[in-house]
Structures are given as C-alpha cells and as structure tokens.
Design a protein around this motif. Sequence first.
Motif, PDB file in Angstrom:
ATOM      1  N   ARG A  77       2.681   1.727  -3.376  1.00  0.00           N
ATOM      2  CA  ARG A  77       1.821   2.220  -4.456  1.00  0.00           C
ATOM      3  C   ARG A  77       1.521   3.697  -4.318  1.00  0.00           C
ATOM      4  O   ARG A  77       1.405   4.402  -5.312  1.00  0.00           O
ATOM      5  N   THR A  78       1.397   4.176  -3.090  1.00  0.00           N
ATOM      6  CA  THR A  78       1.036   5.584  -2.905  1.00  0.00           C
ATOM      7  C   THR A  78       2.249   6.500  -2.817  1.00  0.00           C
ATOM      8  O   THR A  78       2.202   7.621  -3.280  1.00  0.00           O
ATOM      9  N   LEU A 131      -2.770   0.736 -14.891  1.00  0.00           N
ATOM     10  CA  LEU A 131      -3.534   1.525 -13.916  1.00  0.00           C
ATOM     11  C   LEU A 131      -4.958   1.003 -13.799  1.00  0.00           C
ATOM     12  O   LEU A 131      -5.499   0.878 -12.693  1.00  0.00           O
ATOM     13  N   ARG A 186      -6.873  -0.432 -10.493  1.00  0.00           N
ATOM     14  CA  ARG A 186      -8.166   0.081 -10.033  1.00  0.00           C
ATOM     15  C   ARG A 186      -9.169  -1.063  -9.913  1.00  0.00           C
ATOM     16  O   ARG A 186      -9.873  -1.189  -8.904  1.00  0.00           O
ATOM     17  N   GLU A 188      -7.356   7.966  -6.889  1.00  0.00           N
ATOM     18  CA  GLU A 188      -5.939   7.685  -7.161  1.00  0.00           C
ATOM     19  C   GLU A 188      -5.739   7.334  -8.632  1.00  0.00           C
ATOM     20  O   GLU A 188      -4.771   7.769  -9.267  1.00  0.00           O
ATOM     21  N   PHE A 189      -6.686   6.566  -9.181  1.00  0.00           N
ATOM     22  CA  PHE A 189      -6.623   6.208 -10.599  1.00  0.00           C
ATOM     23  C   PHE A 189      -6.682   7.452 -11.470  1.00  0.00           C
ATOM     24  O   PHE A 189      -5.882   7.623 -12.395  1.00  0.00           O
ATOM     25  N   LEU A 237      -6.058   0.591  -6.281  1.00  0.00           N
ATOM     26  CA  LEU A 237      -6.159   2.038  -6.413  1.00  0.00           C
ATOM     27  C   LEU A 237      -7.624   2.452  -6.271  1.00  0.00           C
ATOM     28  O   LEU A 237      -8.511   1.774  -6.803  1.00  0.00           O
ATOM     29  N   ARG A 239       0.839  -1.200   0.000  1.00  0.00           N
ATOM     30  CA  ARG A 239       0.000   0.000   0.000  1.00  0.00           C
ATOM     31  C   ARG A 239       0.873   1.249   0.000  1.00  0.00           C
ATOM     32  O   ARG A 239       0.646   2.184  -0.768  1.00  0.00           O
TER      33      ARG A 239
END
Length: 175
Positions: free
Chosen positions: A127-128, A152, A156, A165-166, A161, A124
């Motif tokens: 990814r962020t 992406l 999602r 975020e997407f 995501l 997590r």
Amino acid sequence: MDWTDLIDTAFKVAGNSNRANQAEAVRTVEAAVIDGEEPVASTAGRHPDHFRKGVLVLTTHRLLFLKDGKPPVPVPLAAVTDTTVTRTKFNGEVLTVVALTGSHRFEEVVKAEVFAEQLRAAARIARTARPQAPAPSDAAPGEQLLDQLERLAALRTSGALTEEEFSRAKQRLIG
C-alpha cells in the motif's frame, strides 16, 4: 527462495506429494508473474469450496490460492484491508482476508498466525510502496475519479491508510 522451492514446500506441508500437481502449480504461477513480483512465503490451507488442501502463496504483489493446477485466485495486496485468524473446532485455524476485491476465507491453514503476520506486513508495504494504478474502465473520467476516491476513503476508514496518507493520495488523484 524461488517459486519452485516455495510451492514444493507448501505442497509438502499440505501432504500432497503429487509431483505433477506441484509442477503444474509452478508453471501456472510463473505464467502469471507480474514484472518485479517475487515470492515471499507459502503455507497450506483449504478453501471452503474444496475438500483437499491447496497452497497459499504470498508474493510481493498478491496472495494466490493454488489447487490442482487450476488458475490461481489472486488477491492484490494493495487492496487488503484486514487479515484475521480464528480457531474453530471443525475447521482448525481459519485465515480471513478482507480486501476491496472481496472477502476470502481459508480453513485448516498451517501456521496461520505466522502467515497472517507476513501477509499483513506485505500488504502494508504494497500500500505504501506501490500506489494502486487506476483500473481501466469504460466509465467517464469523473466516475473513475469518484470510484478511486471512494476506495481511498474505504482504506482510511478500515485503518489501512492514515489521515496523512489519505490526504496525499487524494491530492495525487485530484491533481
């Protein structure tokens, strides 16, 4: 915790007291460390293709499987979409890691649920905090953009995501 402590602990859990294997694993990992990569956690487990247990090492960037001084099998955390633990009669606790790079299964994982939770949290964060850099490719720029948008969309769809975020990531790609 440093690399040596992390790997030594995992080898002890695996029941492998061979100091030469431990030293080789440390050298292998240290040679492949990415800038800024730090150790997070480790445990013992067995890949279905191997008889003896190896070591699963979780870093801030990747999950690595080490066995008998062979090159590690890396799974980038930013690509991890799902992590599950199941229990079977013959293979004990089974950790399955699904990533954009493929699916990985590890059997007889020691404290698999705890390790899986650490892996989920690290993925997590990866990814962020660290958007994935585009992979070098011989493909035309339009094809690269399409590949990145498809990745992406897969993130999602898998729930890795959020819609927000997407949208932000898509805007960064499109410009």
